[in-house]
Design a protein around this motif. Sequence first.
Motif, PDB file in Angstrom:
ATOM      1  N   GLU A 103      -5.328 -11.468   0.139  1.00  0.00           N
ATOM      2  CA  GLU A 103      -4.667 -11.488   1.445  1.00  0.00           C
ATOM      3  C   GLU A 103      -3.958 -10.183   1.770  1.00  0.00           C
ATOM      4  OE1 GLU A 103      -2.113 -14.866   1.417  1.00  0.00           O
ATOM      5  OE2 GLU A 103      -3.753 -16.319   1.658  1.00  0.00           O
ATOM      6  N   GLY A 104      -3.863  -9.277   0.792  1.00  0.00           N
ATOM      7  CA  GLY A 104      -3.148  -8.025   1.015  1.00  0.00           C
ATOM      8  C   GLY A 104      -4.022  -6.856   1.396  1.00  0.00           C
ATOM      9  N   THR A 105      -5.338  -7.095   1.540  1.00  0.00           N
ATOM     10  CA  THR A 105      -6.256  -5.997   1.844  1.00  0.00           C
ATOM     11  C   THR A 105      -7.477  -6.522   2.589  1.00  0.00           C
ATOM     12  OG1 THR A 105      -7.624  -4.243   0.860  1.00  0.00           O
ATOM     13  CG2 THR A 105      -7.387  -6.272  -0.406  1.00  0.00           C
TER      14      THR A 105
ATOM     15  N   ASN B 227      -4.391  -2.508  -7.426  1.00  0.00           N
ATOM     16  CA  ASN B 227      -4.210  -2.434  -5.979  1.00  0.00           C
ATOM     17  C   ASN B 227      -5.508  -1.918  -5.364  1.00  0.00           C
ATOM     18  OD1 ASN B 227      -1.529  -3.229  -5.126  1.00  0.00           O
ATOM     19  ND2 ASN B 227      -1.573  -1.485  -3.723  1.00  0.00           N
ATOM     20  N   ALA B 228      -5.961  -2.557  -4.304  1.00  0.00           N
ATOM     21  CA  ALA B 228      -7.248  -2.197  -3.707  1.00  0.00           C
ATOM     22  C   ALA B 228      -7.327  -0.691  -3.453  1.00  0.00           C
ATOM     23  CB  ALA B 228      -7.452  -2.955  -2.403  1.00  0.00           C
ATOM     24  N   PRO B 229      -8.506  -0.098  -3.630  1.00  0.00           N
ATOM     25  CA  PRO B 229      -8.650   1.352  -3.473  1.00  0.00           C
ATOM     26  C   PRO B 229      -8.295   1.861  -2.082  1.00  0.00           C
ATOM     27  CG  PRO B 229     -10.541   0.431  -4.634  1.00  0.00           C
ATOM     28  CD  PRO B 229      -9.745  -0.725  -4.121  1.00  0.00           C
TER      29      PRO B 229
ATOM     30  N   ILE C  53      -0.745  -1.652 -13.441  1.00  0.00           N
ATOM     31  CA  ILE C  53      -0.632  -1.847 -11.998  1.00  0.00           C
ATOM     32  C   ILE C  53      -0.091  -0.621 -11.266  1.00  0.00           C
ATOM     33  CG2 ILE C  53       1.580  -3.037 -12.394  1.00  0.00           C
ATOM     34  CD1 ILE C  53       1.076  -4.636  -9.840  1.00  0.00           C
ATOM     35  N   GLU C  54       0.988  -0.028 -11.776  1.00  0.00           N
ATOM     36  CA  GLU C  54       1.653   1.038 -11.021  1.00  0.00           C
ATOM     37  C   GLU C  54       0.908   2.366 -11.066  1.00  0.00           C
ATOM     38  OE1 GLU C  54       3.766   0.187  -9.016  1.00  0.00           O
ATOM     39  OE2 GLU C  54       4.615  -1.671  -9.816  1.00  0.00           O
ATOM     40  N   TYR C  55      -0.147   2.449 -11.880  1.00  0.00           N
ATOM     41  CA  TYR C  55      -0.979   3.653 -11.877  1.00  0.00           C
ATOM     42  C   TYR C  55      -2.056   3.598 -10.795  1.00  0.00           C
ATOM     43  CZ  TYR C  55       1.085   4.594 -16.495  1.00  0.00           C
ATOM     44  OH  TYR C  55       1.959   4.834 -17.533  1.00  0.00           O
ATOM     45  N   SER C  56      -2.213   2.460 -10.132  1.00  0.00           N
ATOM     46  CA  SER C  56      -3.209   2.344  -9.064  1.00  0.00           C
ATOM     47  C   SER C  56      -2.933   3.396  -7.994  1.00  0.00           C
ATOM     48  CB  SER C  56      -3.156   0.950  -8.433  1.00  0.00           C
ATOM     49  OG  SER C  56      -3.412  -0.061  -9.378  1.00  0.00           O
ATOM     50  N   PRO C  57      -3.931   4.183  -7.600  1.00  0.00           N
ATOM     51  CA  PRO C  57      -3.692   5.276  -6.650  1.00  0.00           C
ATOM     52  C   PRO C  57      -3.030   4.855  -5.344  1.00  0.00           C
ATOM     53  CG  PRO C  57      -5.779   5.626  -7.730  1.00  0.00           C
ATOM     54  CD  PRO C  57      -5.290   4.283  -8.196  1.00  0.00           C
ATOM     55  N   THR C  58      -3.372   3.677  -4.801  1.00  0.00           N
ATOM     56  CA  THR C  58      -2.740   3.296  -3.534  1.00  0.00           C
ATOM     57  C   THR C  58      -1.286   2.880  -3.721  1.00  0.00           C
ATOM     58  OG1 THR C  58      -3.649   1.038  -3.734  1.00  0.00           O
ATOM     59  CG2 THR C  58      -4.876   2.617  -2.369  1.00  0.00           C
TER      60      THR C  58
ATOM     61  N   VAL D 249       4.664  -6.460   7.229  1.00  0.00           N
ATOM     62  CA  VAL D 249       5.844  -7.171   6.739  1.00  0.00           C
ATOM     63  C   VAL D 249       5.421  -8.362   5.889  1.00  0.00           C
ATOM     64  CG1 VAL D 249       7.873  -8.502   7.423  1.00  0.00           C
ATOM     65  CG2 VAL D 249       7.256  -6.430   8.687  1.00  0.00           C
ATOM     66  N   GLU D 250       4.404  -9.077   6.360  1.00  0.00           N
ATOM     67  CA  GLU D 250       3.933 -10.253   5.632  1.00  0.00           C
ATOM     68  C   GLU D 250       3.128  -9.879   4.388  1.00  0.00           C
ATOM     69  OE1 GLU D 250       3.364  -9.690   8.864  1.00  0.00           O
ATOM     70  OE2 GLU D 250       4.856 -11.054   9.737  1.00  0.00           O
ATOM     71  N   GLN D 251       2.384  -8.784   4.463  1.00  0.00           N
ATOM     72  CA  GLN D 251       1.537  -8.343   3.351  1.00  0.00           C
ATOM     73  C   GLN D 251       1.821  -6.871   3.055  1.00  0.00           C
ATOM     74  OE1 GLN D 251      -0.274 -10.307   1.528  1.00  0.00           O
ATOM     75  NE2 GLN D 251      -0.094 -12.138   2.806  1.00  0.00           N
ATOM     76  N   PRO D 252       2.939  -6.583   2.392  1.00  0.00           N
ATOM     77  CA  PRO D 252       3.301  -5.188   2.113  1.00  0.00           C
ATOM     78  C   PRO D 252       2.325  -4.528   1.140  1.00  0.00           C
ATOM     79  CG  PRO D 252       4.780  -6.708   0.990  1.00  0.00           C
ATOM     80  CD  PRO D 252       3.939  -7.540   1.893  1.00  0.00           C
ATOM     81  N   TRP D 253       2.364  -3.213   1.086  1.00  0.00           N
ATOM     82  CA  TRP D 253       1.399  -2.447   0.299  1.00  0.00           C
ATOM     83  C   TRP D 253       1.381  -2.847  -1.171  1.00  0.00           C
ATOM     84  CZ3 TRP D 253       3.490   0.178  -3.768  1.00  0.00           C
ATOM     85  CH2 TRP D 253       4.858   0.475  -3.708  1.00  0.00           C
ATOM     86  N   TYR D 254       2.537  -3.262  -1.696  1.00  0.00           N
ATOM     87  CA  TYR D 254       2.593  -3.576  -3.124  1.00  0.00           C
ATOM     88  C   TYR D 254       1.949  -4.922  -3.461  1.00  0.00           C
ATOM     89  CZ  TYR D 254       6.898  -5.819  -1.404  1.00  0.00           C
ATOM     90  OH  TYR D 254       7.813  -6.549  -0.687  1.00  0.00           O
ATOM     91  N   LYS D 255       1.471  -5.637  -2.448  1.00  0.00           N
ATOM     92  CA  LYS D 255       0.683  -6.843  -2.691  1.00  0.00           C
ATOM     93  C   LYS D 255      -0.805  -6.583  -2.478  1.00  0.00           C
ATOM     94  CE  LYS D 255       4.254 -10.298  -1.778  1.00  0.00           C
ATOM     95  NZ  LYS D 255       4.600 -11.536  -1.030  1.00  0.00           N
ATOM     96  N   GLY D 256      -1.182  -5.329  -2.571  1.00  0.00           N
ATOM     97  CA  GLY D 256      -2.555  -4.939  -2.291  1.00  0.00           C
ATOM     98  C   GLY D 256      -3.574  -5.363  -3.319  1.00  0.00           C
TER      99      GLY D 256
END
Length: 442
Positions: A242-244, A222-224, A186-191, A231-238
Amino acid sequence: MFFEAEDGVLNGVEKSQQTALFSGNGYVTGFDQPEDSLSVKLHAPEEGMYQLWIGYNGPNGDKQSNLSLNGQPFADVKLVPTTGFTELKYGRVKLLEGDNTFTFTTGWGWYDIDYVKIQKVAPKSKHQVKNELVNPNATKEALTLHKFLLDHYGKNILSGQQNLIEALELKAEYGKLPAVVGFDLIEYSPTRVAHGSNSKEVENILQWDELGGITTLAWHWNAPKDLIDSVEQPWYKGFYTEGTTFDIEQALANPDSEDYKMILNDIDVIAIQLKRLQEANIPVLWRPLHEAEGGWFWWGAKGPEPAKKLYRLLYDRLTNVHQLNNLIWIWNSESPEWYPGDDVVDIISIDSYPLAGDYSPINHRYDQLVELVQDRKLVALTENGPIPDPDLLQEYQSDWSWFCTWEGEFINDGIQNNKEHIQQVYNHPYVLTLDELPEYKK
């Protein structure tokens, strides 16, 4: 043996005839409160395994009913949407001679039960899985691992735990390490990296491999691009739908688009990490695009066709462009509509999270997977909450290759899996732990 639902014991539900084409004199509806239930009693002429069918109507979307058998939690019954009454071939149940009571409680609610029927079935025949991988250039280590899994298929289940730290804690608490540990890219995702994320997950895998363990690997991708980042959908829920706003269907339909190129870029970035594992001769049980069928992740948000297309793109790029031959490819869905094809799948799997403390063998979903691939692929329980009871697994011939308990509360809270159950599982002769693994890479 057939029983009309309306003749059962109704608690908080009611008989109705409003929807046409039911059997008998009506059906049972009104499952709208958690404690609502229907109990039906079927007589088995002898003890043994029986096929269970359920007549139902599901006009309100995907539903789930909680099924108990003779007063004990048995399974969660998945009810797919229908436009009228239909029959669900649920799976095998072990019945006692004489009367057996099936109880349906609400679960997700808002469905109708028409009838229940059973029929005696014979024991299963021998598995037909061959020691072959879809990648003709698979590494020696990948082939050897697959053969090891195949040799134990139906004879043992491999223990598994998500997260290396929690796997090591099992050793401290119960004296044994699992055979399989689950990791995540997960944490290697570029975004995510663009927002400051960093990861040592590959180093964790290298550490686990030094101990002789088996690695299974997912990617909460995480979506490209096009993260909502609110606030409701922070980047780490990408990685959530619902996060993208990233549209996988449109991206795949336009190979010249920026969106398509971003997909390829993300795959190429992940390939760098996978190559580190190949260079270390580590075979990987690789499970990309997991739980696509649920729709809660962006890769499944547009339905089965884009998800299958993306999976095949992943396979092609990682295998043919990046020459990654250490991957054993796992597809994670039981639906025929979502299956990407035998030519790109080595192992079929599902993730299962029944009610806390429900240690049933999940045999109905196992049987569905075996039927989906016509018993030509290994079948695995790649994520679980409660760990299935090893005795029930053998009794039901639910031959999951391995289980992998999810992290956090699922292994630690004493409710999802109580300590006595974990102790029993990790010391059961049917369950393989790390100390029982051969040096399978030799």
